[in-house]
Design an enzyme around this catalytic site. Structure first.
Site, mmCIF file in Angstrom:
data_model
loop_
_atom_site.group_PDB
_atom_site.id
_atom_site.type_symbol
_atom_site.label_atom_id
_atom_site.label_comp_id
_atom_site.label_asym_id
_atom_site.label_seq_id
_atom_site.Cartn_x
_atom_site.Cartn_y
_atom_site.Cartn_z
ATOM 1 N N ASP A 195 42.973 35.129 33.448
ATOM 2 C CA ASP A 195 43.836 36.031 32.689
ATOM 3 C C ASP A 195 44.779 35.182 31.848
ATOM 4 O OD1 ASP A 195 42.611 38.113 33.929
ATOM 5 O OD2 ASP A 195 44.355 38.802 35.065
ATOM 6 N N ASP A 197 47.854 35.648 31.287
ATOM 7 C CA ASP A 197 49.262 35.677 31.709
ATOM 8 C C ASP A 197 49.519 34.942 33.016
ATOM 9 O OD1 ASP A 197 48.036 37.426 33.465
ATOM 10 O OD2 ASP A 197 48.882 39.232 32.555
ATOM 11 N N TRP A 257 40.909 49.502 33.236
ATOM 12 C CA TRP A 257 41.440 48.569 34.235
ATOM 13 C C TRP A 257 40.858 48.834 35.630
ATOM 14 C CZ3 TRP A 257 44.133 48.465 38.771
ATOM 15 C CH2 TRP A 257 44.716 47.235 39.122
ATOM 16 N N GLU A 260 36.294 45.512 38.301
ATOM 17 C CA GLU A 260 35.266 44.556 37.855
ATOM 18 C C GLU A 260 35.287 43.262 38.659
ATOM 19 O OE1 GLU A 260 38.162 44.866 36.405
ATOM 20 O OE2 GLU A 260 38.794 42.786 36.233
ATOM 21 N N ASP A 261 36.484 42.845 39.088
ATOM 22 C CA ASP A 261 36.573 41.611 39.875
ATOM 23 C C ASP A 261 36.060 41.837 41.297
ATOM 24 O OD1 ASP A 261 38.705 43.347 40.140
ATOM 25 O OD2 ASP A 261 40.168 41.797 40.574
ATOM 26 N N MET A 287 53.021 35.165 36.970
ATOM 27 C CA MET A 287 52.433 36.034 35.942
ATOM 28 C C MET A 287 53.533 36.392 34.950
ATOM 29 S SD MET A 287 50.537 39.762 36.051
ATOM 30 C CE MET A 287 49.265 39.386 37.217
ATOM 31 N N HIS A 290 54.720 41.879 32.168
ATOM 32 C CA HIS A 290 54.195 42.755 31.117
ATOM 33 C C HIS A 290 53.998 44.159 31.662
ATOM 34 C CE1 HIS A 290 50.087 43.041 32.779
ATOM 35 N NE2 HIS A 290 50.257 41.788 33.172
ATOM 36 N N ARG A 292 51.717 47.926 31.052
ATOM 37 C CA ARG A 292 50.300 48.212 30.872
ATOM 38 C C ARG A 292 49.974 48.242 29.382
ATOM 39 N NH1 ARG A 292 46.858 49.121 34.442
ATOM 40 N NH2 ARG A 292 48.191 49.600 36.207
HETATM 41 N N1 UDH Z 1 44.046 41.748 28.541
HETATM 42 C C1 UDH Z 1 44.426 41.559 27.217
HETATM 43 N N2 UDH Z 1 44.763 42.616 26.463
HETATM 44 C C2 UDH Z 1 44.766 43.885 26.945
HETATM 45 C C3 UDH Z 1 44.397 44.082 28.290
HETATM 46 C C4 UDH Z 1 44.066 43.004 29.076
HETATM 47 O O1 UDH Z 1 44.453 40.429 26.724
HETATM 48 O O2 UDH Z 1 45.094 44.818 26.194
HETATM 49 C C5 UDH Z 1 43.563 40.603 29.330
HETATM 50 C C6 UDH Z 1 44.616 39.558 29.604
HETATM 51 O O3 UDH Z 1 44.015 38.311 29.736
HETATM 52 C C7 UDH Z 1 45.181 40.037 30.929
HETATM 53 C C8 UDH Z 1 43.903 40.448 31.627
HETATM 54 O O4 UDH Z 1 43.120 41.035 30.618
HETATM 55 O O5 UDH Z 1 45.893 39.034 31.593
HETATM 56 C C9 UDH Z 1 44.090 41.402 32.795
HETATM 57 O O6 UDH Z 1 44.839 42.544 32.411
HETATM 58 P P1 UDH Z 1 46.279 42.843 33.021
HETATM 59 O O7 UDH Z 1 47.142 41.671 32.832
HETATM 60 O O8 UDH Z 1 46.773 44.132 32.435
HETATM 61 O O9 UDH Z 1 45.960 43.040 34.558
HETATM 62 P P2 UDH Z 1 47.047 43.080 35.698
HETATM 63 O O10 UDH Z 1 46.314 43.295 36.951
HETATM 64 O O11 UDH Z 1 47.898 44.315 35.263
HETATM 65 O O12 UDH Z 1 48.014 41.967 35.607
HETATM 66 C C10 UDH Z 1 48.181 45.348 36.072
HETATM 67 C C11 UDH Z 1 48.924 46.388 35.233
HETATM 68 C C12 UDH Z 1 50.306 45.951 34.963
HETATM 69 C C13 UDH Z 1 51.257 47.111 34.932
HETATM 70 C C14 UDH Z 1 52.526 46.690 35.604
HETATM 71 C C15 UDH Z 1 53.624 47.648 35.352
HETATM 72 N N3 UDH Z 1 54.807 47.133 36.010
HETATM 73 MN MN MN Z 2 48.563 40.622 34.087
#
Ligand code: UDH
Ligand code: MN
Length: 346
Positions: A195, A197, A257, A260-261, A287, A290, A292
């Site tokens: 990812d 981030d 979202w 997939e993993d 991380m 960010h 959603r």
């Molecule tokens: N990603 C992008 N652009 C997007 C969506 C996803 O670049 O529009 C990529 C990016 O590398 C990201 C990864 O896909 O790090 C995974 O997506 P994510 O960071 O959204 O996944 P995570 O599990 O997020 O971190 C959970 C949702 C966060 C909401 C938290 C609210 N407090």
């Molecule tokens: Mn993330």
């Protein structure tokens, strides 16, 4: 007698000086640039700019070790010698890519490629990042990761796989595309899917593959540095070419979202592999905060699809992958590939 001895001494000194001058003159265009490149890279392999909180700064490397070694290069050591351990990572600084380009320009090759100059890297690693509209995060990632990967003495390339348009996001399909596109460029034997981030807090967490697929982001600050569940394989993971081919890659059919993993984790399990991990003190990550993203909401169908992994894995994956490359842009710090993932309508 003494006079003759003195004459001989002067003569031999003059000869060696002339020899040295001739050697330097002859090699002026060949060895010097290499020595400069090697010195630059070694400076980076040693760089203390992201200083560990515990370990002291790495010592300067003298000319002796940075000069072009004679004959064929030896394999790099098992443990890279200039790691720093715990790193200081913060995202408050407004970073400019120009600054990173300037600092790393002398050691990186176009496309975000690097090779250790003084030894043969253990593995050829493609780092694949699924991406859309996260340029701020990408700046931080490049700022922190390049120096780490250089110190880890990897032969590596960075591939940003950018989903075109604003249709529903498909992280797993972007990973599959990254695998295929990277292999068109170079004979990579290891793939690190990351990812954008996630920034490691310890450079002893090597971005390399091992006998089993390896989950690297073990302890993420967002989850209070605790592994959320035993089979998790998301975030940052390293999987060899053979391991990835054996499971037919990721599924292409997880839109939005989630899931997939876990599907990949099940594929690995069904093929008799298990997940390896670094110690949770070393596998620590931050991380970047960010919310959603647009068009990447949790998809409630995805969790149901996990019941069908065993049934689908042989027909849904690398062997059914279909996409169009829109553009490939080479930056010094990365290869940026924009793709149409052929999202379903609606
Ligand atoms: N990603 C992008 N652009 C997007 C969506 C996803 O670049 O529009 C990529 C990016 O590398 C990201 C990864 O896909 O790090 C995974 O997506 P994510 O960071 O959204 O996944 P995570 O599990 O997020 O971190 C959970 C949702 C966060 C909401 C938290 C609210 N407090
Ligand atoms: Mn993330």
């Amino acid at each position: 007698m003494l006079k003759t001895a003195f004459k001989l001494l002067v003569l031999s000194a003059a000869c060696s000086l002339a020899g040295l001058a001739a050697f330097l003159f002859y090699n002026r265009n060949r060895s010097l640039p290499f020595i400069t490149a090697a010195q630059n890279a070694l400076k980076w392999e040693n760089k203390a700019s992201f200083r560990t909180e515990k370990t002291p700064a790495a010592p300067e490397v003298g000319l002796q070790t940075s000069a072009a070694p004679a004959g064929p290069l030896q394999p790099c050591p098992d443990v890279p010698p200039n790691l720093q351990g715990v790193l200081r990572v913060e995202f408050s600084t407004n970073r400019s890519l120009e600054d990173v380009r300037q600092r790393l320009g002398p050691v990186l090759q176009e496309g975000g490629r690097y090779k250790p100059p003084t030894c043969v890297a253990k593995q050829k690693v493609a780092i694949i990042i699924p991406f859309r509209n996260r340029h701020e995060h990408l700046k931080h990632w490049l700022h922190f990761l390049h120096p780490i990967l250089i110190r880890q003495q990897l032969d590596y390339g960075v591939y940003i796989i950018n989903q075109e348009g604003d249709s529903v996001f498909n992280r797993a399909k972007l990973m599959n595309i990254g695998h295929v596109e990277a292999l068109k460029e170079y004979d990579y034997d290891c793939f690190v899917f990351s990812d954008v981030d996630l920034i490691p807090l310890d450079d002893r967490n090597l971005y390399r593959c091992s006998d089993n697929p390896r989950h690297l982001s073990v302890a993420v600050d967002k989850f209070n540095f605790i592994l959320p569940y035993a089979t998790i394989f998301g975030g940052v993971s390293a999987i060899s070419k053979e391991q990835f081919l054996k499971v037919n890659g990721f599924s292409n059919t997880f839109w939005g979202w989630g899931g997939e993993d876990d599907d990949l984790s099940q594929r690995l399990y069904f093929q008799g592999m298990s997940i390896s991990r670094p110690d949770s003190l070393i596998g620590r990550y931050k991380m970047i905060k960010h919310g959603r993203d647009l068009h990447n909401n949790p998809n409630p169908q995805n969790v149901h699809k996990l019941k069908e992994t065993a049934y689908n894995m042989n027909t849904d994956g690398l062997n059914s992958l279909s996409y169009t490359v829109r553009e490939i842009k080479k930056d010094l710090l990365y290869t940026f590939i924009t793709v149409d993932v052929q999202a379903p309508a609606g």
